[in-house]
Design an enzyme around this catalytic site. Structure first.
Site, PDB file in Angstrom:
ATOM      1  N   LYS A 138      81.919  34.804  39.422  1.00 22.78           N
ATOM      2  CA  LYS A 138      80.801  34.078  39.552  1.00 22.78           C
ATOM      3  C   LYS A 138      80.284  33.255  38.315  1.00 22.78           C
ATOM      4  CE  LYS A 138      80.434  35.629  35.618  1.00 22.78           C
ATOM      5  NZ  LYS A 138      81.021  35.697  34.305  1.00 22.78           N
ATOM      6  N   TYR A 223      74.512  38.590  35.018  1.00 21.67           N
ATOM      7  CA  TYR A 223      74.565  40.651  35.671  1.00 21.67           C
ATOM      8  C   TYR A 223      73.162  40.398  35.402  1.00 21.67           C
ATOM      9  CZ  TYR A 223      79.756  40.507  34.805  1.00 21.67           C
ATOM     10  OH  TYR A 223      81.481  40.078  35.204  1.00 21.67           O
TER      11      TYR A 223
HETATM   12  P1  NAD Z   1      90.486  31.198  31.056  1.00 23.32           P
HETATM   13  O1  NAD Z   1      89.702  30.515  29.951  1.00 23.32           O
HETATM   14  O2  NAD Z   1      90.831  32.988  30.337  1.00 23.32           O
HETATM   15  O3  NAD Z   1      90.880  30.831  32.182  1.00 23.32           O
HETATM   16  C1  NAD Z   1      90.511  29.616  33.106  1.00 23.32           C
HETATM   17  C2  NAD Z   1      91.933  29.340  33.566  1.00 23.32           C
HETATM   18  O4  NAD Z   1      91.182  28.502  34.566  1.00 23.32           O
HETATM   19  C3  NAD Z   1      92.784  28.775  32.592  1.00 23.32           C
HETATM   20  O5  NAD Z   1      94.102  29.466  33.097  1.00 23.32           O
HETATM   21  C4  NAD Z   1      93.243  27.641  32.734  1.00 23.32           C
HETATM   22  O6  NAD Z   1      94.078  27.120  32.147  1.00 23.32           O
HETATM   23  C5  NAD Z   1      92.963  27.369  33.993  1.00 23.32           C
HETATM   24  N1  NAD Z   1      91.827  25.976  34.009  1.00 23.32           N
HETATM   25  C6  NAD Z   1      91.831  24.720  35.033  1.00 23.32           C
HETATM   26  N2  NAD Z   1      91.456  23.543  34.910  1.00 23.32           N
HETATM   27  C7  NAD Z   1      91.094  24.231  33.537  1.00 23.32           C
HETATM   28  C8  NAD Z   1      89.835  23.050  32.798  1.00 23.32           C
HETATM   29  N3  NAD Z   1      89.920  21.769  33.427  1.00 23.32           N
HETATM   30  N4  NAD Z   1      89.490  22.964  32.061  1.00 23.32           N
HETATM   31  C9  NAD Z   1      90.188  24.329  31.247  1.00 23.32           C
HETATM   32  N5  NAD Z   1      91.452  25.446  32.093  1.00 23.32           N
HETATM   33  C10 NAD Z   1      91.235  25.306  33.255  1.00 23.32           C
HETATM   34  O7  NAD Z   1      88.717  31.978  31.619  1.00 23.32           O
HETATM   35  P2  NAD Z   1      88.633  33.058  32.302  1.00 23.32           P
HETATM   36  O8  NAD Z   1      87.601  34.245  31.739  1.00 23.32           O
HETATM   37  O9  NAD Z   1      89.555  33.414  33.343  1.00 23.32           O
HETATM   38  O10 NAD Z   1      87.186  32.427  33.061  1.00 23.32           O
HETATM   39  C11 NAD Z   1      87.735  32.235  34.447  1.00 23.32           C
HETATM   40  C12 NAD Z   1      86.412  32.229  35.729  1.00 23.32           C
HETATM   41  O11 NAD Z   1      86.133  34.191  35.604  1.00 23.32           O
HETATM   42  C13 NAD Z   1      85.323  32.076  35.135  1.00 23.32           C
HETATM   43  O12 NAD Z   1      84.069  31.694  36.172  1.00 23.32           O
HETATM   44  C14 NAD Z   1      83.876  33.431  34.609  1.00 23.32           C
HETATM   45  O13 NAD Z   1      82.319  33.134  34.832  1.00 23.32           O
HETATM   46  C15 NAD Z   1      85.353  34.234  35.431  1.00 23.32           C
HETATM   47  N6  NAD Z   1      85.075  35.472  34.763  1.00 23.32           N
HETATM   48  C16 NAD Z   1      84.738  37.078  35.902  1.00 23.32           C
HETATM   49  C17 NAD Z   1      84.362  38.434  35.012  1.00 23.32           C
HETATM   50  C18 NAD Z   1      83.875  38.975  36.188  1.00 23.32           C
HETATM   51  O14 NAD Z   1      83.733  40.185  34.885  1.00 23.32           O
HETATM   52  N7  NAD Z   1      83.591  39.108  37.663  1.00 23.32           N
HETATM   53  C19 NAD Z   1      85.237  38.266  34.133  1.00 23.32           C
HETATM   54  C20 NAD Z   1      85.665  37.017  33.208  1.00 23.32           C
HETATM   55  C21 NAD Z   1      85.344  35.658  34.063  1.00 23.32           C
END
Ligand code: NAD
Length: 371
Positions: A138, A223
């Protein structure tokens, strides 16, 4: 929405799969499961090895029906570490340039996209074109237009599109939904959703309009939108919204800090919600009907979720959300299981239409009708 009968059928199917899962059951599930489960397994590659990707990977270790078998990442050192940790072979490792070749890999069934929001749409289109099922975090996309294109692309490629709505399998949440469907709360009149936290590092992608597509609404406010829909059990027909900003340096143009929004439902029920990046600990749902209420706090965090209703405390056991979600996603893809609360692309699209309307309402100050 679903009828009560189909809810009960689905609930009992879910109960068969997850008979009173406790945290210990979950952590022991791999050992126990590997001895007893010899059915089909969904073989998943994770795209984006960041914070949430890591959480999902760790949770999948305890799955029986889903297994992490591949990675897609732009960081070779992370790929190496994941290969060692999860025993992933070289042939299942890709980067963002070459992952279309996954189409020729018979050992991967689905790709779980866990990258920054603006990448979901282009990456999902490529995964669908490669003929693999798409699981997407999401918000599914930045707006309804992109979301619709993802739904269409997956339909065309004959692959499933599922959105990481982990709360749709959370036992206390499902109990409140059951009570509402069973009429135990009476006619539903009001929902309140509070979703927020105080965001740190101003340089992170979540505060970059290009990558996040917005601000708190895309990340955490969603959410309350999604919760309003599954708690009330209807689709909203109008939206009003007001944005406020106390720190325009941190929250630049197009990155919302705080938005209050209201949703109106066909029955006359209303929802009043808050999405913010400026206040900690906002994670509360409150549902009110003429005969009773349900209150959940925390309502959407990683758990344990806590809640009570006019009948008393909710006592359903906690299980790691991401483990349960991946077990259920495997059952949906491999066995055609229908979840109580949908998790498909259409479900993601419904939230995106509301997000579009909320942003429009903030900009115009008008009440936006939803069709
Ligand atoms: P994060 O920053 O921890 O991880 C993002 C990942 O994407 C990193 O490994 C990064 O290297 C990679 N990436 C690839 N291309 C990139 C770019 N151009 N710029 C930046 N990073 C890039 O983020 P996250 O917290 O893991 O969030 C990722 C996704 O997951 C989001 O869409 C977020 O909304 C979703 N999320 C969902 C939940 C849930 O409970 N369902 C919780 C957290 C995050």
């Amino acid at each position: 929405m679903n009828t009560r009968r189909s809810f009960l059928q689905k609930l009992s199917a879910a109960a068969i799969t997850f008979p009173l899962i406790s945290f210990e059951d979950c952590t022991n599930a791999d050992q126990a499961g590997s001895k007893t489960y010899d059915g089909p397994v969904l073989r998943v590659a994770i795209m984006g090895l960041g914070g949430y990707g890591t959480r999902v990977a760790d949770a999948m270790v305890d799955c029986k029906k889903a297994k992490l078998v591949g990675v897609i990442s732009g960081t070779p050192s992370k790929v190496k570490a994941w290969q060692a940790k999860y025993n992933i072979p070289d042939k299942n490792c890709y980067n963002y340039e070459n992952f279309d070749a996954i189409s020729k890999n018979p050992d991967i069934d689905a790709v779980y996209i866990i990258t920054p929001n603006s990448l979901h749409h282009p990456q999902a289109l490529r995964v669908a074109k490669a003929g693999k099922h798409v699981i997407c975090e999401k918000p599914m996309a930045l707006n309804a237009k992109e979301g619709q294109e993802m739904v269409d692309a997956c339909k065309k490629a004959n692959v499933k599109l599922l959105v990481g709505y982990r709360m749709h399998f959370e036992p206390k949440t499902l109990e409140v939904v059951r009570m509402r469907m069973d009429g135990e709360l009476g006619k539903i009149l009001f929902f309140q959703g509070l979703s927020g936290f105080r965001i740190g590092d101003p340089t992170q992608w979540r505060l970059n309009k290009q990558l996040a597509g917005g601000g708190s609404m895309m990340d955490i406010g969603i959410y309350s939108i999604n919760g309003a829909r599954y708690m009330v059990g209807e689709e909203p027909v109008w939206v009003t919204a007001q944005e406020s900003k106390t720190d325009p340096v941190k929250f630049k143009e197009g990155v919302d800090e705080t938005i209050q929004f209201q949703l109106g439902f066909p029955s006359g029920a209303v929802a009043s919600c808050l999405s913010t990046y400026s206040m900690n600990g906002l994670d509360k749902f409150y549902l009110n009907g003429v005969n009773g209420f349900a209150e959940m706090q925390p309502s959407t965090g990683y758990g344990p979720i806590k809640g009570r209703t006019h009948k008393g405390e909710l006592t359903q056991p906690h299980a790691t959300h991401q483990t349960v979600q991946m077990e259920e996603f495997a059952a949906i893809i491999l066995e055609g299981r229908k979840p109580v609360i949908p998790v498909d692309g259409e479900e993601g699209l419904r939230d995106l239409r509301i997000i579009d309307a909320i942003y429009e309402a903030c900009k115009t100050g008008k009440k936006i009708e939803l069709r």
